[in-house]
Design a protein around this motif. Structure first.
Motif, PDB file in Angstrom:
ATOM      1  N   PHE A   1      -3.226   0.381  -4.061  1.00 28.89           N
ATOM      2  CA  PHE A   1      -2.744  -0.867  -3.499  1.00 28.89           C
ATOM      3  C   PHE A   1      -2.108  -2.057  -4.833  1.00 28.89           C
ATOM      4  O   PHE A   1      -2.483  -1.810  -5.836  1.00 28.89           O
ATOM      5  CB  PHE A   1      -3.850  -1.639  -2.977  1.00 28.89           C
ATOM      6  CG  PHE A   1      -4.511  -0.878  -1.842  1.00 28.89           C
ATOM      7  CD1 PHE A   1      -5.728  -0.287  -1.881  1.00 28.89           C
ATOM      8  CD2 PHE A   1      -4.065  -0.887  -0.508  1.00 28.89           C
ATOM      9  CE1 PHE A   1      -6.173   0.577  -0.832  1.00 28.89           C
ATOM     10  CE2 PHE A   1      -4.661  -0.005   0.663  1.00 28.89           C
ATOM     11  CZ  PHE A   1      -5.943   0.374   0.269  1.00 28.89           C
TER      12      PHE A   1
ATOM     13  N   LEU B   1     -10.881  -1.323   2.818  1.00 35.20           N
ATOM     14  CA  LEU B   1      -9.929  -1.242   1.532  1.00 35.20           C
ATOM     15  C   LEU B   1     -10.655  -0.757   0.227  1.00 35.20           C
ATOM     16  O   LEU B   1     -10.048   0.328  -0.478  1.00 35.20           O
ATOM     17  CB  LEU B   1      -9.323  -2.877   1.265  1.00 35.20           C
ATOM     18  CG  LEU B   1      -8.053  -2.937   0.226  1.00 35.20           C
ATOM     19  CD1 LEU B   1      -7.610  -4.220   0.474  1.00 35.20           C
ATOM     20  CD2 LEU B   1      -8.708  -2.901  -1.136  1.00 35.20           C
TER      21      LEU B   1
ATOM     22  N   TYR C   1      -6.355  -1.379  -7.022  1.00 39.30           N
ATOM     23  CA  TYR C   1      -5.807  -2.724  -6.555  1.00 39.30           C
ATOM     24  C   TYR C   1      -5.392  -3.146  -7.651  1.00 39.30           C
ATOM     25  O   TYR C   1      -5.770  -4.187  -8.361  1.00 39.30           O
ATOM     26  CB  TYR C   1      -6.933  -3.521  -5.815  1.00 39.30           C
ATOM     27  CG  TYR C   1      -6.389  -4.578  -5.004  1.00 39.30           C
ATOM     28  CD1 TYR C   1      -6.711  -5.957  -5.660  1.00 39.30           C
ATOM     29  CD2 TYR C   1      -5.895  -4.774  -3.699  1.00 39.30           C
ATOM     30  CE1 TYR C   1      -6.320  -7.176  -5.116  1.00 39.30           C
ATOM     31  CE2 TYR C   1      -5.771  -5.933  -3.205  1.00 39.30           C
ATOM     32  CZ  TYR C   1      -5.949  -7.179  -3.925  1.00 39.30           C
ATOM     33  OH  TYR C   1      -5.479  -8.361  -3.184  1.00 39.30           O
TER      34      TYR C   1
ATOM     35  N   TYR D   1       0.820  -1.251  -0.061  1.00 48.01           N
ATOM     36  CA  TYR D   1      -0.115  -0.043   0.098  1.00 48.01           C
ATOM     37  C   TYR D   1       0.937   1.258   0.049  1.00 48.01           C
ATOM     38  O   TYR D   1       2.148   1.355   0.371  1.00 48.01           O
ATOM     39  CB  TYR D   1      -1.027   0.019   1.054  1.00 48.01           C
ATOM     40  CG  TYR D   1      -0.067  -0.036   2.588  1.00 48.01           C
ATOM     41  CD1 TYR D   1       0.368  -1.080   3.037  1.00 48.01           C
ATOM     42  CD2 TYR D   1      -0.201   1.316   3.281  1.00 48.01           C
ATOM     43  CE1 TYR D   1       0.839  -0.925   4.434  1.00 48.01           C
ATOM     44  CE2 TYR D   1       0.545   1.435   4.353  1.00 48.01           C
ATOM     45  CZ  TYR D   1       1.127   0.264   4.933  1.00 48.01           C
ATOM     46  OH  TYR D   1       1.793   0.352   6.281  1.00 48.01           O
ATOM     47  N   ARG D   2       0.197   2.293  -0.600  1.00 45.74           N
ATOM     48  CA  ARG D   2       1.081   3.670  -0.565  1.00 45.74           C
ATOM     49  C   ARG D   2       0.970   4.075   0.985  1.00 45.74           C
ATOM     50  O   ARG D   2       0.134   4.895   1.267  1.00 45.74           O
ATOM     51  CB  ARG D   2       0.292   4.697  -1.509  1.00 45.74           C
ATOM     52  CG  ARG D   2       0.322   3.987  -3.146  1.00 45.74           C
ATOM     53  CD  ARG D   2       1.813   4.253  -3.480  1.00 45.74           C
ATOM     54  NE  ARG D   2       2.108   5.863  -3.592  1.00 45.74           N
ATOM     55  CZ  ARG D   2       1.929   6.766  -4.610  1.00 45.74           C
ATOM     56  NH1 ARG D   2       1.081   6.252  -5.651  1.00 45.74           N
ATOM     57  NH2 ARG D   2       1.967   7.854  -4.363  1.00 45.74           N
TER      58      ARG D   2
ATOM     59  N   PRO E   1      -2.334   0.416   7.069  1.00 48.83           N
ATOM     60  CA  PRO E   1      -3.025  -0.427   6.016  1.00 48.83           C
ATOM     61  C   PRO E   1      -4.594  -0.574   6.552  1.00 48.83           C
ATOM     62  O   PRO E   1      -4.782  -0.771   7.778  1.00 48.83           O
ATOM     63  CB  PRO E   1      -2.215  -1.795   5.941  1.00 48.83           C
ATOM     64  CG  PRO E   1      -1.360  -1.536   7.160  1.00 48.83           C
ATOM     65  CD  PRO E   1      -1.403  -0.344   7.775  1.00 48.83           C
TER      66      PRO E   1
END
Lengths: 426, 654
Positions: free
Chosen positions: A270, A177, A195, A162-163, A170
Motif C-alpha cells: 500500500f 488493511l 504501507y 493498493y496493488r 481495497p
C-alpha cells in the motif's frame, strides 16, 4: 440683545461634533467615493507561492490567461523554495516587512489561520464574493474567527494506493488493511511489505499519523477545535501502534517522492499519497512494467485535507485587482483546467459533476468521496508548533520506543498557545 | 457689545466647569481618543463607523469646550508669571496629578506585564518576528543550535512566548558570497528565492576570510550592515589513541608536527582547499606561514611534497575528496587509524558521537576518539555574525538583538554548547572538556597575512595532482520526466556543463551516456582525453543532443568506466562521476559485485542522485565507501551546485 449664556456651550459642543464628523468623513469616505469601485488598480500583481506542483505548469498558464484579459493589471508568480517551511518563512518575513510588495499569498491550508490572526491578510467581504459552489471542506480552511480570509485554490486529500494485482479489492477497514499487510509479510520469498506513508520528520508524518489515529477511531481535535487527547488516549495509542506495525521494515524516512519510488518498485503493498500521484505513477521504471495499482479512499474516510488557499495581502496597494485575480483563479473554468490538465484536485463542485471529466478520469469519484469525509487539521495561529510537538511524540513512539507522554494534552494545549517548552535533552 | 478688553465674549465671564465635570470631561476625551485608535482603518463594519465617529466627535467636542474655556480664562496677556501663580493656587490638584502620574508610570508596567502574561496564557502568544538565517553546510548545524537556544531564551522572560522565530537553511558559501557582493540580494531575481532559499537576514560565516572581498559595512550600497566575530575554533591535528600515546608533540609548529608524523608513517588527511574554508586554512598552515621571526621552519616541506603525502594518505585510507565532515564520517565508518586535520568543534562532535555532515546523518552510541594536537602556530576558524543591510525594520531589529545576545553571557553559554569557543570571557562547559580536547590551548593571535591566502591557493594549484574524470550521465527514459521545474535531463545537462567548467589545464575528462541502443551498455560521447577547448566543444555538442530513452545499466557502466580509466596512478586522481535518477534495471550485476570488483582499484566512484534513488540505498553506500568515493543527493534546483562541490576535490589546479 445679550445672548443667553446657556447657548454658548451648546454652540461649542455642536461645533465639536460637526468637526469630528467632517474629519472622519473626509479621511475615509470621500476618497472611496471618488474612484469607481469596479476599477482594478493598475500595475503588476505579485503572487508569492511555493513550487507549482501541477503537471505542465498550469498555474503559470492561468496567470498568462489573466494577463491577456487584463493587460493593465498583469500578474506574475514569484516562486519560492520547494521546501514548505522555507516558503512559509519567506512569506511571514515579507508580510511583516510592511513594504506591500506582495499582493497575493498562496498559503498552505494550515497557514491561513496564522496569517489571518496576525493581520497579514485581508478578510474578504462575503457579500461581494460568491462562495457557493466551493466544496465545504476546502472553504472551511479559508475561514477563521467567523470571517472569510481566502479562497481555496486547490485541495488535497490522502488516498490509499493498493496493488491491484495482489488484492481484489481495497480494504474497507484499517483492521483489514493491517491483516493484509501481515498476510503478505508471512508469505515467504516476498519483499512486498507494508504501507508506504510519509514517515520522515516533517509535516507529512503529522498527516500520516493523524490518518492512522482516525483509522483507530480516535482523534486529537474534535469538531469544535478542542483538544481531546486525554479522552482518546487509548485510540490515539492504538492508531500510532498500528502505524508502527504496518510501516515498511525499519520505518524508513519516507517523503512523498520516496514513497512513490518504494511503491513503484513493487516493494510496498500500500501507499498513502496525494492525488497528483495518480497521474505520475503509470510512468513506471523503464524496462519493467508499471506496477498495477488501484486507488481508493483511506478506509473509514480517514484522509486528512490539504491544499492551498489564495489570500490578499493586508498591505497590498492593489486590493481590488488582487481580489479579482483570486476570484479568477478559483473560478469554475480555472478549476477545471487545473484539474484536467494539471492534476491538482479542484475546489469547485461543478468539476466533479462534469460527465466528460468523470469519463476521462474515473478516479475523480474516489477523490470526491475522500474529500467530503476528510478531516481538517486544527485551524489555529500556532499550528506549526502544535505539529512539532505532536510529531515529536509520534516520532519518539515509532523510532525510539518511547511511550506517549502522560502530559501530551498539556503539551499540545501549550503549543497551540504558541508556548515554547524548555528543551529537554534526550 | 461688551467693553471689556480682555477677549472674553460679551455677556460676562464664561461659566466655569466644576471639578467633577472636568474629571468626567477628561475621561470622556481619553475614551474618544482610544476609540479612534483601536478602530481599524478603513472601517469595515457599522460598529467601526460608530466607534470612529463617536470617538472623534467626543474628543473634538471636549477639547473645544473645556480647553478653550481654560485658555480663555487664563488671560495671560503675555505674562508668564501669571501661569506660575495659577499653578501655585492649584498646588494640591497639581500635586495629586503629578503623584498619580508617577504612580502610574511605576506601577503600570508590572501590572501591564502581568496583564499581558494573563492574556497570553488565555489567548495565546502574539505573532513573532520571522528571522531568516543562512550558513554553509559545514556551519549550518551550529547555526541551528544557536537559533534554537536563542528562541528558548526569548521565551523564558516572556511567559513562555518566544519573540522571534528563526528559520535556518544551508547554502553554498560561494553562492552566498556572490549574492552579497551584488548588493541587491534576492530582490531582483526571483530564481534565487527558489534555488537558494529565503532572503537571509543573518549569515553565519565560517571565517573572516570569507568576507575578505566583500564590501565593508560602511561602503555605499553594501549589503552588509554589521560584522561581528562571535566564536572561534582552533584548527587542530586530531590523532588516534595509538599515536597520541606515542610521545609528546607539544610546542611544535605545524611544519614540524606534520613532517614528524608523516615520517613515522602516520597518514594525515585534510579536506579539499578549493571548496572548504577549513581546507584552505589548513593548507596555508601546512605550507608554512612565516613565523614571528619571519623565518620559515627548517622542517618545512615544499607544497608538492605535502600534497603528495596527503594524496597518498587519502588513497590508502579510502577517504573521499570532499569536506571535513565527509572525512570524519568515513573515519568513523571504517574505524580508520589516520590523523585528520579538522577544527576543534568538529573533533568535539566526532568524540561525542554526533551526526557528521550529510553522509553520517545519525549519530552513534559508540563514538571513536581522536585527540586534538594544537601546534603553536595554529590559527582558528573565526565565525562571523553577519547582519545584512537589505532587511526591513522588524527583521533588522530582531537580527541586531540576536547578534547582541550572542555576545552576552547566555549567548556565550549557547556557543560553548555547540563546541565552539565564544569571543569574550566564558566558562568551559561539558562540550569543551570532552576527552581529547584541550580548551586551554590558545591559537596564535596574529592573523594570516592577506597575501598569504592567494599564495597558498596558487601553490596548491601547482602542487595538487591532476584529475582524470569520466562523467557517466544517465539518459534513460525516466530522465525525460517533466518535473514542475522542467525536464530532468535538461537540468542534468546543465549541471555537467557547469562541472566541466571547473577543470584545470592539466586535467583529463571523458563523457559517456548510458544506456546505449541495446540497453545494457553505454555510449562513448567524448573519449577520455585532455581538457582542451575543442574537446569541450565536442562535449557541449554531445550534451545538446541527449535524447532520454531506455533502461538504466548503472552498475555495468560503473565497472566499464572504472576499467576504461586504466591502471591506477598515485600521481593522479582517477574517478568515475555518475549522475543518475534511478536504480539499476538492466546490468545483470548486483551492487555487491560492483563494490567487490572496484574496491582497491584506485578508481573513486562519485555518485550524484536525483529522482527516485537516494544515497541511503545500501548498494550505493557499499560502492562509494569501498572505492573511497562519495554520494550526494540533489534536487533539480540545486543539482549544479551539488555536482560542482562533490567533484571539486577531483580536479587539479587552474
Amino acid at each position: 440683545m445679550a445672548r443667553s449664556p446657556q447657548w454658548h456651550p451648546l454652540a461649542w459642543s455642536s461645533a465639536g461634533v460637526v468637526v469630528g464628523i467632517v474629519a472622519v468623513l473626509l479621511t475615509t469616505t470621500i476618497t472611496g467615493l471618488v474612484s469607481n469601485p469596479d476599477d482594478l488598480e493598475d500595475g503588476p500583481i505579485v503572487v508569492l507561492s511555493g513550487r507549482d506542483d501541477s503537471i505542465d505548469g498550469q498555474r503559470q498558464k492561468l496567470i498568462s490567461q489573466w494577463n491577456q484579459l487584463h493587460p493593465r493589471s498583469p500578474a506574475r508568480i514569484v516562486e519560492a523554495s520547494p521546501i514548505a517551511d522555507a516558503t512559509r518563512s519567506e512569506m511571514l518575513a515579507r508580510a511583516q516587512s510592511g513594504r506591500g510588495e506582495v499582493d497575493v499569498f498562496n498559503l498552505d491550508v494550515t497557514w491561513t489561520a496564522e496569517f489571518a490572526d496576525a493581520g497579514y491578510i485581508r478578510s474578504l467581504d462575503e457579500s461581494r464574493v460568491s462562495t457557493s459552489g466551493f466544496l465545504a471542506g476546502p472553504l472551511a480552511t479559508c475561514r477563521y474567527g467567523g470571517k472569510l480570509w481566502a479562497l481555496p485554490f486547490n485541495t488535497d486529500v490522502g488516498l490509499l494506493y493498493y496493488r491491484s494485482d495482489l488484492l481484489d479489492a481495497p480494504p474497507r477497514t484499517w483492521d483489514e488493511l493491517e491483516d493484509k499487510v501481515q498476510e503478505m509479510r508471512a508469505r515467504s520469498g516476498n519483499d512486498v511489505d507494508g504501507y508506504a506513508g510519509q514517515l520522515a520528520d516533517y509535516e507529512g508524518l503529522t498527516v500520516t499519523a493523524l490518518e492512522a489515529i482516525r483509522g483507530a477511531g480516535g482523534s486529537v481535535v474534535d469538531e469544535d477545535g478542542n483538544l481531546v487527547v486525554e479522552n482518546q488516549r487509548a485510540a490515539i495509542a492504538a492508531g500510532i501502534e498500528r502505524l508502527r506495525v504496518i510501516a515498511p521494515a525499519g520505518i524508513p524516512e519516507l517523503d512523498e517522492t520516496s514513497s512513490v519510488r518504494l511503491f513503484q518498485s513493487g516493494r510496498a503493498l500500500f501507499m498513502r499519497n496525494w492525488p497528483v500521484t495518480v497521474r505520475s505513477l503509470p510512468q513506471g521504471l523503464e524496462g519493467t512494467p508499471a506496477v498495477a495499482f488501484g486507488v481508493a479512499p483511506l478506509p473509514g474516510g480517514a484522509g486528512v485535507l490539504g491544499g492551498q488557499n489564495l489570500a490578499v495581502s493586508a498591505d497590498s496597494t492593489r486590493p481590488r485587482a488582487a481580489q479579482a485575480l483570486i476570484e479568477f483563479l478559483t473560478g469554475e473554468r480555472s478549476q477545471q483546467i487545473l484539474f484536467e490538465r494539471g492534476g491538482l484536485p479542484a475546489t469547485r463542485q461543478v468539476v466533479y459533476f462534469d460527465q466528460a471529466v468523470r469519463d476521462r478520469y474515473p478516479y475523480i469519484a474516489t477523490l470526491e468521496e475522500a474529500i467530503s469525509s476528510a478531516e481538517l487539521r486544527p485551524a489555529q495561529p500556532h499550528y506549526a508548533r502544535f505539529s512539532d510537538v505532536f510529531r515529536a511524540a509520534v516520532n519518539g513512539y515509532l523510532r525510539h520506543d518511547a511511550p506517549l507522554p502522560d502530559d501530551l494534552q498539556d503539551q499540545l494545549v501549550d503549543a497551540l498557545k504558541g508556548w515554547l517548552a524548555p528543551a529537554d535533552d534526550g | 457689545m461688551s467693553e471689556t478688553g480682555d477677549g472674553s465674549p460679551p455677556g460676562g465671564p464664561l461659566p466655569r466647569p466644576t471639578a467633577p465635570w472636568r474629571a468626567v470631561g477628561f475621561v470622556l476625551a481619553v475614551l474618544g481618543i482610544v476609540l479612534v485608535a483601536i478602530t481599524p482603518n478603513p472601517p469595515e463594519t457599522a460598529q467601526h463607523w460608530i466607534q470612529i465617529v463617536a470617538g472623534a466627535s467626543l474628543t473634538a467636542f471636549l477639547t473645544t469646550y473645556a480647553g478653550w474655556h481654560e485658555v480663555a480664562r487664563l488671560r495671560l496677556q503675555g505674562r508668564p508669571t501669571l501661569l506660575l501663580r495659577w499653578l501655585q493656587r492649584r498646588r494640591v490638584a497639581v500635586g495629586v496629578a503629578v503623584g498619580l502620574a508617577v504612580a502610574l508610570a511605576l506601577g503600570v508596567p508590572p501590572a501591564w506585564d502581568l496583564a499581558r502574561g494573563v492574556s497570553m496564557g488565555i489567548a495565546g502568544c502574539a505573532p513573532v518576528t520571522q528571522l531568516r538565517m543562512v550558513a554553509d553546510p559545514e556551519t549550518v548545524t551550529t547555526a541551528r543550535g544557536l537559533a534554537d537556544s536563542y528562541e528558548q531564551w526569548t521565551a523564558t522572560d516572556n511567559h513562555h512566548c518566544p519573540t522571534v522565530d528563526v528559520y535556518v537553511y544551508s547554502g553554498a558559501g560561494d553562492e552566498i558570497r556572490e549574492r552579497v557582493a551584488k548588493g541587491t540580494g534576492w530582490l531582483d531575481e526571483s530564481t534565487a528565492l527558489r534555488d537558494i532559499g529565503p532572503q537571509p537576514d543573518v549569515w553565519l560565516a565560517a571565517t573572516s576570510h570569507e568576507l575578505a572581498d566583500l564590501p565593508q559595512p560602511t561602503a555605499q550600497g553594501s549589503a552588509i550592515a554589521e560584522v561581528t566575530p562571535v566564536a572561534v575554533s582552533p584548527v587542530v591535528l586530531a590523532v588516534p589513541d595509538a599515536v597520541a600515546a606515542r610521545e609528546k608533540y607539544e610546542h611544535s609548529r605545524w611544519a614540524d608536527l606534520y613532517r614528524r608524523l608523516t615520517d613515522e608513517d602516520v597518514d594525515v588527511v585534510r579536506a579539499d582547499p578549493d571548496s572548504t574554508q577549513l581546507g584552505l586554512l589548513a593548507t596555508a598552515l601546512l605550507y608554512g606561514v612565516p613565523g614571528q621571526d619571519g623565518a620559515a621552519s627548517p622542517q618545512q616541506l615544499p607544497p608538492a611534497e605535502v600534497e603528495h603525502r596527503i594524496a597518498a594518505a587519502l588513497d590508502r585510507g579510502g577517504f573521499p575528496l570532499t569536506d571535513t565532515p565527509g572525512l570524519l564520517c568515513r573515519h568513523r565508518t571504517l574505524g580508520a587509524q589516520a590523523a585528520v586535520i579538522a577544527s576543534e568543534q568538529q573533533i568535539v562532535r566526532f568524540n561525542l558521537g554526533e551526526p557528521l555532515g550529510s553522509s553520517c546523518l545519525s549519530g552513534t552510541d559508540r563514538p571513536g576518539r581522536l585527540t586534538a594536537l594544537y601546534p603553536t602556530d595554529t590559527r582558528a576558524l573565526d565565525h562571523q555574525f553577519v547582519r545584512l543591510a537589505w532587511s526591513d525594520p522588524p527583521q533588522e531589529q530582531a537580527a541586531a538583538r540576536f547578534g547582541a545576545w550572542l555576545r552576552s553571557d547566555p549567548g556565550r553559554e549557547a556557543i560553548v554548547g555547540t563546541g565552539l569557543r565564544p569571543v569574550g570571557p566564558y566558562t568551559v562547559g561539558p562540550t569543551l572538556t570532552t576527552v581529547g580536547i584541550d580548551p586551554g590551548a590558545v591559537p596564535a593571535t596574529e592573523p594570516i597575512p592577506p597575501g598569504q591566502w592567494g599564495r597558498t591557493a596558487a601553490a596548491h594549484d601547482v602542487a595538487q595532482r591532476r584529475g582524470r574524470v569520466l562523467f557517466a550521465l544517465d539518459t534513460s527514459g525516466s530522465m525525460a520526466t517533466e518535473a514542475p521545474e522542467g525536464r530532468r535531463a535538461d537540468f542534468a545537462v546543465a549541471a555537467v556543463l557547469a562541472a566541466l567548467g571547473g577543470m584545470g589545464p592539466g586535467d583529463e575528462f571523458g563523457l559517456w551516456f548510458f544506456p546505449d541502443a541495446p540497453g545494457t551498455g553505454h555510449v562513448e560521447a567524448v573519449p577520455l582525453g585532455s581538457s582542451g577547448p575543442d574537446r569541450l566543444a565536442a562535449a557541449r555538442q554531445a550534451l545538446a543532443g541527449v535524447r532520454p530513452a531506455g533502461n538504466t545499466p548503472l552498475f555495468r557502466t560503473m565497472t566499464d568506466g572504472a576499467a576504461a580509466l586504466g591502471p591506477a596512478d598515485p600521481g593522479r586522481v582517477d574517478a568515475v562521476v555518475v549522475l543518475t535518477d534511478g536504480e539499476d534495471t538492466s546490468s545483470g550485476l548486483t551492487a555487491d559485485a560492483v563494490s567487490a570488483s572496484l574496491a582497491g582499484s584506485g578508481v573513486r566512484l562519485v555518485v550524484v542522485t536525483i529522482g527516485e534513488i537516494r544515497c541511503s540505498d545500501p548498494g550505493l553506500v557499499a560502492i562509494t565507501t569501498a572505492t573511497a568515493g562519495e554520494c550526494r543527493d540533489a534536487d533539480l534546483s540545486n543539482l549544479s551546485t551539488v555536482l560542482r562541490t562533490a567533484i571539486a576535490g577531483l580536479w587539479g589546479g587552474r
